[in-house]
Design a protein around this motif. Structure first.
Motif, PDB file in Angstrom:
ATOM      1  N   TYR A   1       0.831  -1.207   0.000  1.00 29.82           N
ATOM      2  CA  TYR A   1       0.000   0.000   0.000  1.00 29.82           C
ATOM      3  C   TYR A   1       0.870   1.262   0.000  1.00 29.82           C
ATOM      4  O   TYR A   1       0.542   2.248  -0.663  1.00 29.82           O
ATOM      5  N   ASN A   2       1.983   1.198   0.742  1.00 35.61           N
ATOM      6  CA  ASN A   2       2.903   2.344   0.723  1.00 35.61           C
ATOM      7  C   ASN A   2       3.558   2.500  -0.642  1.00 35.61           C
ATOM      8  O   ASN A   2       3.889   3.604  -1.067  1.00 35.61           O
ATOM      9  N   TYR A   3       3.751   1.381  -1.325  1.00 34.81           N
ATOM     10  CA  TYR A   3       4.348   1.429  -2.665  1.00 34.81           C
ATOM     11  C   TYR A   3       3.370   2.052  -3.652  1.00 34.81           C
ATOM     12  O   TYR A   3       3.727   2.878  -4.484  1.00 34.81           O
ATOM     13  N   SER A   4       2.121   1.610  -3.546  1.00 37.22           N
ATOM     14  CA  SER A   4       1.097   2.181  -4.425  1.00 37.22           C
ATOM     15  C   SER A   4      -0.283   2.033  -3.800  1.00 37.22           C
ATOM     16  O   SER A   4      -0.674   0.927  -3.405  1.00 37.22           O
ATOM     17  N   ALA A   5      -1.000   3.139  -3.752  1.00 42.08           N
ATOM     18  CA  ALA A   5      -2.369   3.087  -3.218  1.00 42.08           C
ATOM     19  C   ALA A   5      -3.305   2.378  -4.200  1.00 42.08           C
ATOM     20  O   ALA A   5      -4.411   2.003  -3.841  1.00 42.08           O
ATOM     21  N   ARG A   6      -2.836   2.197  -5.438  1.00 45.55           N
ATOM     22  CA  ARG A   6      -3.675   1.521  -6.447  1.00 45.55           C
ATOM     23  C   ARG A   6      -3.394   0.009  -6.421  1.00 45.55           C
ATOM     24  O   ARG A   6      -2.936  -0.570  -7.411  1.00 45.55           O
ATOM     25  N   SER A   7      -3.601  -0.568  -5.253  1.00 45.11           N
ATOM     26  CA  SER A   7      -3.329  -1.998  -5.071  1.00 45.11           C
ATOM     27  C   SER A   7      -4.642  -2.737  -4.814  1.00 45.11           C
ATOM     28  O   SER A   7      -5.490  -2.257  -4.050  1.00 45.11           O
ATOM     29  N   TYR A   8      -4.782  -3.910  -5.414  1.00 41.87           N
ATOM     30  CA  TYR A   8      -6.054  -4.647  -5.338  1.00 41.87           C
ATOM     31  C   TYR A   8      -5.802  -6.137  -5.131  1.00 41.87           C
ATOM     32  O   TYR A   8      -4.808  -6.692  -5.612  1.00 41.87           O
TER      33      TYR A   8
ATOM     34  N   ILE B   1     -10.239  -8.800 -10.868  1.00 42.72           N
ATOM     35  CA  ILE B   1      -9.736  -7.422 -10.999  1.00 42.72           C
ATOM     36  C   ILE B   1      -9.593  -7.169 -12.495  1.00 42.72           C
ATOM     37  O   ILE B   1      -8.866  -7.899 -13.181  1.00 42.72           O
ATOM     38  N   ARG B   2     -10.315  -6.182 -13.016  1.00 40.43           N
ATOM     39  CA  ARG B   2     -10.313  -5.952 -14.465  1.00 40.43           C
ATOM     40  C   ARG B   2      -9.800  -4.551 -14.779  1.00 40.43           C
ATOM     41  O   ARG B   2     -10.355  -3.556 -14.296  1.00 40.43           O
ATOM     42  N   LEU B   3      -8.744  -4.511 -15.583  1.00 38.68           N
ATOM     43  CA  LEU B   3      -8.199  -3.225 -16.034  1.00 38.68           C
ATOM     44  C   LEU B   3      -8.375  -3.148 -17.549  1.00 38.68           C
ATOM     45  O   LEU B   3      -8.093  -4.123 -18.264  1.00 38.68           O
ATOM     46  N   ARG B   4      -8.840  -1.993 -18.021  1.00 42.14           N
ATOM     47  CA  ARG B   4      -8.992  -1.794 -19.465  1.00 42.14           C
ATOM     48  C   ARG B   4      -8.395  -0.454 -19.868  1.00 42.14           C
ATOM     49  O   ARG B   4      -8.439   0.507 -19.098  1.00 42.14           O
ATOM     50  N   LYS B   5      -7.873  -0.429 -21.096  1.00 47.31           N
ATOM     51  CA  LYS B   5      -7.406   0.845 -21.664  1.00 47.31           C
ATOM     52  C   LYS B   5      -7.440   0.761 -23.180  1.00 47.31           C
ATOM     53  O   LYS B   5      -7.288  -0.331 -23.745  1.00 47.31           O
ATOM     54  N   GLY B   6      -7.627   1.883 -23.806  1.00 47.65           N
ATOM     55  CA  GLY B   6      -7.610   1.917 -25.267  1.00 47.65           C
ATOM     56  C   GLY B   6      -6.199   1.690 -25.785  1.00 47.65           C
ATOM     57  O   GLY B   6      -5.208   1.981 -25.103  1.00 47.65           O
ATOM     58  N   PHE B   7      -6.104   1.142 -27.003  1.00 50.46           N
ATOM     59  CA  PHE B   7      -4.784   0.874 -27.575  1.00 50.46           C
ATOM     60  C   PHE B   7      -4.077   2.149 -28.021  1.00 50.46           C
ATOM     61  O   PHE B   7      -2.857   2.205 -28.055  1.00 50.46           O
ATOM     62  N   SER B   8      -4.862   3.151 -28.350  1.00 49.46           N
ATOM     63  CA  SER B   8      -4.256   4.352 -28.911  1.00 49.46           C
ATOM     64  C   SER B   8      -3.419   5.089 -27.874  1.00 49.46           C
ATOM     65  O   SER B   8      -3.701   5.050 -26.680  1.00 49.46           O
TER      66      SER B   8
ATOM     67  N   ASN C   1      -3.376   8.105 -27.412  1.00 51.73           N
ATOM     68  CA  ASN C   1      -4.181   9.165 -26.801  1.00 51.73           C
ATOM     69  C   ASN C   1      -5.094   8.641 -25.694  1.00 51.73           C
ATOM     70  O   ASN C   1      -5.702   9.408 -24.973  1.00 51.73           O
ATOM     71  N   GLU C   2      -5.191   7.312 -25.599  1.00 49.19           N
ATOM     72  CA  GLU C   2      -6.074   6.718 -24.584  1.00 49.19           C
ATOM     73  C   GLU C   2      -5.236   6.095 -23.464  1.00 49.19           C
ATOM     74  O   GLU C   2      -5.189   4.894 -23.291  1.00 49.19           O
ATOM     75  N   SER C   3      -4.554   6.925 -22.727  1.00 51.74           N
ATOM     76  CA  SER C   3      -3.638   6.415 -21.704  1.00 51.74           C
ATOM     77  C   SER C   3      -4.357   6.067 -20.403  1.00 51.74           C
ATOM     78  O   SER C   3      -3.794   5.384 -19.551  1.00 51.74           O
ATOM     79  N   GLU C   4      -5.606   6.525 -20.280  1.00 55.17           N
ATOM     80  CA  GLU C   4      -6.314   6.312 -19.028  1.00 55.17           C
ATOM     81  C   GLU C   4      -6.679   4.836 -18.843  1.00 55.17           C
ATOM     82  O   GLU C   4      -7.184   4.183 -19.760  1.00 55.17           O
ATOM     83  N   ILE C   5      -6.424   4.333 -17.659  1.00 54.08           N
ATOM     84  CA  ILE C   5      -6.746   2.945 -17.331  1.00 54.08           C
ATOM     85  C   ILE C   5      -7.963   2.937 -16.417  1.00 54.08           C
ATOM     86  O   ILE C   5      -8.010   3.672 -15.436  1.00 54.08           O
ATOM     87  N   THR C   6      -8.957   2.098 -16.759  1.00 54.68           N
ATOM     88  CA  THR C   6     -10.090   1.955 -15.846  1.00 54.68           C
ATOM     89  C   THR C   6      -9.936   0.647 -15.078  1.00 54.68           C
ATOM     90  O   THR C   6      -9.526  -0.374 -15.638  1.00 54.68           O
ATOM     91  N   CYS C   7     -10.251   0.707 -13.815  1.00 53.29           N
ATOM     92  CA  CYS C   7     -10.118  -0.477 -12.959  1.00 53.29           C
ATOM     93  C   CYS C   7     -11.480  -0.822 -12.357  1.00 53.29           C
ATOM     94  O   CYS C   7     -12.139   0.043 -11.772  1.00 53.29           O
ATOM     95  N   GLU C   8     -11.915  -2.064 -12.535  1.00 48.35           N
ATOM     96  CA  GLU C   8     -13.194  -2.511 -11.961  1.00 48.35           C
ATOM     97  C   GLU C   8     -12.955  -3.770 -11.140  1.00 48.35           C
ATOM     98  O   GLU C   8     -12.114  -4.600 -11.491  1.00 48.35           O
ATOM     99  N   LEU C   9     -13.722  -3.893 -10.065  1.00 50.32           N
ATOM    100  CA  LEU C   9     -13.603  -5.058  -9.191  1.00 50.32           C
ATOM    101  C   LEU C   9     -14.928  -5.807  -9.179  1.00 50.32           C
ATOM    102  O   LEU C   9     -15.994  -5.193  -9.073  1.00 50.32           O
ATOM    103  N   PHE C  10     -14.850  -7.136  -9.267  1.00 55.34           N
ATOM    104  CA  PHE C  10     -16.064  -7.955  -9.261  1.00 55.34           C
ATOM    105  C   PHE C  10     -15.929  -9.063  -8.221  1.00 55.34           C
ATOM    106  O   PHE C  10     -14.820  -9.482  -7.871  1.00 55.34           O
TER     107      PHE C  10
END
Lengths: 167, 376
Positions: free
Chosen positions: B301-308, B346-353, B355-364
């Motif tokens: 968690y100290n390394y990264s708050a984006r931990s799942y 844990i599902r991460l998606r991002k566009g290939f382009s 210009n689409e650097s944003e990553i979406t993260c969803e948990l199920f």
């Protein structure tokens, strides 16, 4: 226990199991009251309704407990942790294909067998009810530690070597 | 039931996806990758404890992906929690390339399987290997070796190239396992008639660690169960020998269930971007082995708050489902318990382009942010 009553292990599978059994917790049951046959382990193909299939190892019912023993369930177990006298194991429940966790005490194991208990030890666990000569129904757990012979199977090895399975 | 009712929206054709499925108690983990244009890859196999089916295939079915769209199946290492039902997975994905660690392909390894493969046990991983080999020998398919710097998959979506590169095992590792297994065989021959214990194998060190890159900007590091070891040139230290690490990764499948022996801060800093997405499958084994430990939870968690995590390893066990067994065991002094079967994605998606650097993260399902386990 009359060792002559124990069925030989399947030659096909080359399992060398011990001939001892014990209960957890220890009860005043005479081993001569049991007859226990070593189970056969077999591979069979299971198909489900969707046409998907998977090979599973199954345990065919070859147990022949005496009529005063009512078997409730059987698991195959593997010791995952030994912490002093406490032993923890993972169990495969053959009745529903799921895994359970099992905790028992080293003292529950026969003295001669205790040195075999370590991480990775395989065993069979049978739970059931034993009815003694007075008609009292007693809970009983039987563990049989599995010893597996390391006979070489040339066919398996040759398949790996010569059948061009690797690109 | 799986968790497919919650996650059944497929990715767009131009969207990359990384999905991690897992349940730490006895069942293991699996990864599903969308490579673009409805082409997919699967890494390791994880059986849904309730349906007894591959979670990867259940997911693909839920999002209406035909199994022939699976381009590759990779087994990172031959441990029970990654390989149970692997042959069935291979059989159902008929068009997929099949990759195994090159450290598993030696004459010595074949002979060891010749010894071990006969001993039928639910807990003997050699049985699954024999099943796979038997199937492959009877089919036109073959196994491919994965070793350091080998390109396992390459495709182009729009202007962006997707590359999947093996970062391990390296040559040192392959030689190490040949030597180790040779020694085991010598020992077996010498003690043919006596009681013999095979020393603990180290499949984790055979692990295929992979780097997936999209263009020059995106990196996904897949850590398998590789450990840090003092053995020279092996484990995570060997990864750094790769000539193919061209980018720092912003997504990391944390190795070996978040174990301390999979963590080396120095190595992580050389491979990862700051504040990466960390995804991991926990592990509960015995009573005292619970991964990740509280210390590692705080470290991650100290390394990264984006931990799942795919599930909470600290959740209690559930009641036994078999009523006869339930009646047999005393609830107060219960010695046999049923693990909690809930698993997560844990599902991460991002566009290939670019210009689409944003990553979406969803948990199920049972998946959760690590922050929920961090001591406040």
């Amino acid at each position: 226990m009359d060792l002559n009553n124990i069925s030989p292990i399947s030659d096909k599978l080359n399992h060398n199991c011990d001939d001892n059994m014990y209960e957890i917790p220890k009860k005043n049951i005479h081993n001569t009251d049991y007859q226990y046959d070593i189970p056969n382990l077999e591979e069979e193909e299971c198909k489900n309704g969707d046409g998907e299939h998977a090979l599973n190892i199954t345990y065919s019912h070859q147990y022949s407990f005496k009529s005063n023993y009512q078997l409730v369930n059987t698991w195959e177990g593997i010791v995952t942790e030994v912490d002093g006298k406490s032993i923890y194991a993972k169990l495969y429940d053959k009745s529903d294909g799921t895994y359970d966790e099992y905790e028992f005490d080293k003292d529950d194991v026969e003295v001669d067998e205790q040195n075999l208990i370590e991480v990775g030890t395989l065993f069979m666990l049978h739970l059931g009810y034993y009815t003694n000569s007075r008609g009292t129904r007693i809970k009983s757990a039987i563990i049989k530690i599995r010893r597996i012979s390391m006979d070489f199977d040339e066919e398996i090895s040759e398949n790996l070597n010569f059948n061009n399975i690797w690109e | 039931m799986g968790i497919e009712q919650y996650n059944s929206i497929p990715p767009k054709a131009t969207e990359f996806e990384f999905s991690l499925f897992g349940r730490g108690t006895a069942y293991g983990e699996s990864i599903v990758l969308h490579l673009g244009e409805n082409k997919w890859g699967i890494i390791d196999n994880f059986i849904n404890p309730k349906t007894k089916k591959s979670t990867a295939l259940e997911y693909l079915r839920a999002i209406s992906v035909p199994y022939q769209n699976v381009e590759f199946i990779i087994c990172t290492h031959w441990h029970e929690d990654h390989i149970t039902g692997f042959t069935s997975l291979v059989e159902q994905c008929e068009a997929a390339d099949i990759y195994l660690s090159a450290a598993m392909n030696s004459e010595e390894h074949n002979r060891m399987i010749g010894y071990q493969g006969k001993a039928l046990s639910k807990f003997n991983p050699a049985n699954e290997f024999v099943r796979l080999v038997t199937y492959i020998a009877q089919s036109p398919r073959s196994l491919k070796r994965a070793s350091q710097d080998k390109v396992l998959h390459k495709s182009k979506i729009g202007n962006e190239e997707l590359l999947l590169i093996a970062l391990s095992p390296n040559d040192n590792t392959i030689s190490y396992f040949e030597r180790t297994e040779y020694k085991q065989l010598e020992k077996l021959k010498a003690q043919e008639d006596g009681v013999f214990k095979i020393s603990k194998p180290e499949p984790n060190l055979q692990s295929i660690v992979m780097l997936l890159t999209i263009g020059s900007d995106f990196g996904l590091l897949l850590g398998a169960d590789l450990e840090v070891t003092t053995k020279s040139g092996l484990g995570w230290a060997g990864i750094l020998e790769s000539k193919m690490i061209t980018t720092h990764s912003q997504v990391f499948k944390v190795p070996h269930h978040g174990s301390e022996n999979g963590y080396d801060e120095g190595i992580w800093k050389q491979l990862l971007k700051t504040e990466p997405y960390l995804a991991l499958t926990p592990m509960k084994k015995g009573k005292n082995t619970l991964l990740p430990t509280e210390r590692m939870i705080n470290t991650f968690y100290n390394y990264s708050a984006r931990s799942y995590l795919t599930s909470n390893p600290y959740l209690d066990t559930v009641r036994h489902q078999n009523p006869k067994v339930r009646n047999f065991i005393n609830r107060k002094g219960e010695k046999i318990s049923k693990p909690n079967y809930d698993y997560g994605q844990i599902r991460l998606r991002k566009g290939f382009s670019v210009n689409e650097s944003e990553i979406t993260c969803e948990l199920f399902g049972a998946a959760l942010p690590l922050s929920e386990l961090v001591e406040s």
